[in-house]
Write a protein that holds these residues in place. Structure first.
Motif, PDB file in Angstrom:
ATOM      1  N   ARG A  37     -72.138 -42.946 -78.837  1.00 56.53           N
ATOM      2  CA  ARG A  37     -73.109 -42.358 -77.908  1.00 56.53           C
ATOM      3  C   ARG A  37     -72.645 -42.490 -76.465  1.00 56.53           C
ATOM      4  O   ARG A  37     -72.737 -41.545 -75.688  1.00 56.53           O
ATOM      5  CB  ARG A  37     -74.479 -43.002 -78.095  1.00 56.53           C
ATOM      6  CG  ARG A  37     -75.145 -42.566 -79.364  1.00 56.53           C
ATOM      7  CD  ARG A  37     -76.480 -43.222 -79.560  1.00 56.53           C
ATOM      8  NE  ARG A  37     -77.045 -42.812 -80.837  1.00 56.53           N
ATOM      9  CZ  ARG A  37     -78.068 -43.404 -81.421  1.00 56.53           C
ATOM     10  NH1 ARG A  37     -78.659 -44.438 -80.840  1.00 56.53           N
ATOM     11  NH2 ARG A  37     -78.513 -42.968 -82.574  1.00 56.53           N
ATOM     12  N   SER A  38     -72.145 -43.662 -76.096  1.00 53.73           N
ATOM     13  CA  SER A  38     -71.716 -43.848 -74.709  1.00 53.73           C
ATOM     14  C   SER A  38     -70.485 -43.000 -74.381  1.00 53.73           C
ATOM     15  O   SER A  38     -70.399 -42.425 -73.294  1.00 53.73           O
ATOM     16  CB  SER A  38     -71.466 -45.326 -74.398  1.00 53.73           C
ATOM     17  OG  SER A  38     -70.362 -45.816 -75.109  1.00 53.73           O
ATOM     18  N   GLU A  41     -71.463 -39.365 -73.831  1.00 50.85           N
ATOM     19  CA  GLU A  41     -72.137 -39.136 -72.555  1.00 50.85           C
ATOM     20  C   GLU A  41     -71.160 -39.154 -71.376  1.00 50.85           C
ATOM     21  O   GLU A  41     -71.458 -38.627 -70.313  1.00 50.85           O
ATOM     22  CB  GLU A  41     -73.223 -40.190 -72.331  1.00 50.85           C
ATOM     23  CG  GLU A  41     -74.396 -40.040 -73.272  1.00 50.85           C
ATOM     24  CD  GLU A  41     -75.373 -41.192 -73.190  1.00 50.85           C
ATOM     25  OE1 GLU A  41     -75.176 -42.107 -72.352  1.00 50.85           O
ATOM     26  OE2 GLU A  41     -76.328 -41.193 -73.976  1.00 50.85           O
ATOM     27  N   GLU A  42     -70.007 -39.766 -71.569  1.00 52.67           N
ATOM     28  CA  GLU A  42     -68.993 -39.810 -70.522  1.00 52.67           C
ATOM     29  C   GLU A  42     -68.070 -38.601 -70.672  1.00 52.67           C
ATOM     30  O   GLU A  42     -68.327 -37.712 -71.458  1.00 52.67           O
ATOM     31  CB  GLU A  42     -68.217 -41.127 -70.617  1.00 52.67           C
ATOM     32  CG  GLU A  42     -69.094 -42.349 -70.366  1.00 52.67           C
ATOM     33  CD  GLU A  42     -68.362 -43.657 -70.579  1.00 52.67           C
ATOM     34  OE1 GLU A  42     -67.133 -43.687 -70.391  1.00 52.67           O
ATOM     35  OE2 GLU A  42     -69.026 -44.631 -70.948  1.00 52.67           O
ATOM     36  N   TYR A  64     -72.892 -34.553 -83.887  1.00 53.11           N
ATOM     37  CA  TYR A  64     -71.821 -34.011 -83.052  1.00 53.11           C
ATOM     38  C   TYR A  64     -71.059 -32.870 -83.715  1.00 53.11           C
ATOM     39  O   TYR A  64     -70.255 -32.213 -83.067  1.00 53.11           O
ATOM     40  CB  TYR A  64     -70.840 -35.125 -82.682  1.00 53.11           C
ATOM     41  CG  TYR A  64     -71.491 -36.254 -81.927  1.00 53.11           C
ATOM     42  CD1 TYR A  64     -71.855 -36.095 -80.587  1.00 53.11           C
ATOM     43  CD2 TYR A  64     -71.786 -37.460 -82.542  1.00 53.11           C
ATOM     44  CE1 TYR A  64     -72.474 -37.120 -79.890  1.00 53.11           C
ATOM     45  CE2 TYR A  64     -72.396 -38.495 -81.849  1.00 53.11           C
ATOM     46  CZ  TYR A  64     -72.735 -38.308 -80.525  1.00 53.11           C
ATOM     47  OH  TYR A  64     -73.355 -39.330 -79.838  1.00 53.11           O
TER      48      TYR A  64
END
Length: 107
Positions: A37-38, A41-42, A64
């Motif tokens: 998830r992180s 988001e990047e 995804y």
């Protein structure tokens, strides 16, 4: 410019650091899910994930599958190749072109 990350157990991914890729060692399902998830988001355009780690979060990977970015690609880990990565690439290509690229059949 997009970055590339590798997610999985440390022994399977540490060598990718020499190629300049971001390595993300994880130990359990929760860490894998949080890390994916992180990274999504990047500015990560490609996320390689070991087959073993992907098996732990297959439901998360479905989120995804229809998105353009990040591309999440399964790779074998130190425990060996399960064939899941090749099967997923085959399914994606089959969807895109409407035919099985290995056997020439029409879907």
């Amino acid at each position: 410019m997009y970055k590339i990350a590798v997610v999985g157990d440390y022994d399977s991914i540490y060598g990718f650091a020499t190629l300049g890729l971001s390595i993300c060692p994880v130990r359990n399902r929760e860490e894998i899910r949080d890390r994916l998830r992180s990274l999504a988001e990047e500015d990560y355009g490609i996320i390689y994930i070991t087959e073993a780690a992907a098996a732990e979060v297959s439901d998360e990977l479905e989120m995804y599958r229809e998105k353009t970015l990040p591309a999440i690609i399964q790779i074998p880990g130190v425990s060996g190749n399960t064939g899941a990565g090749v099967e997923n690439v085959k399914k994606t290509v089959e969807q895109a072109v409407g035919s099985d690229i290995l056997f020439g059949g029409v879907s």
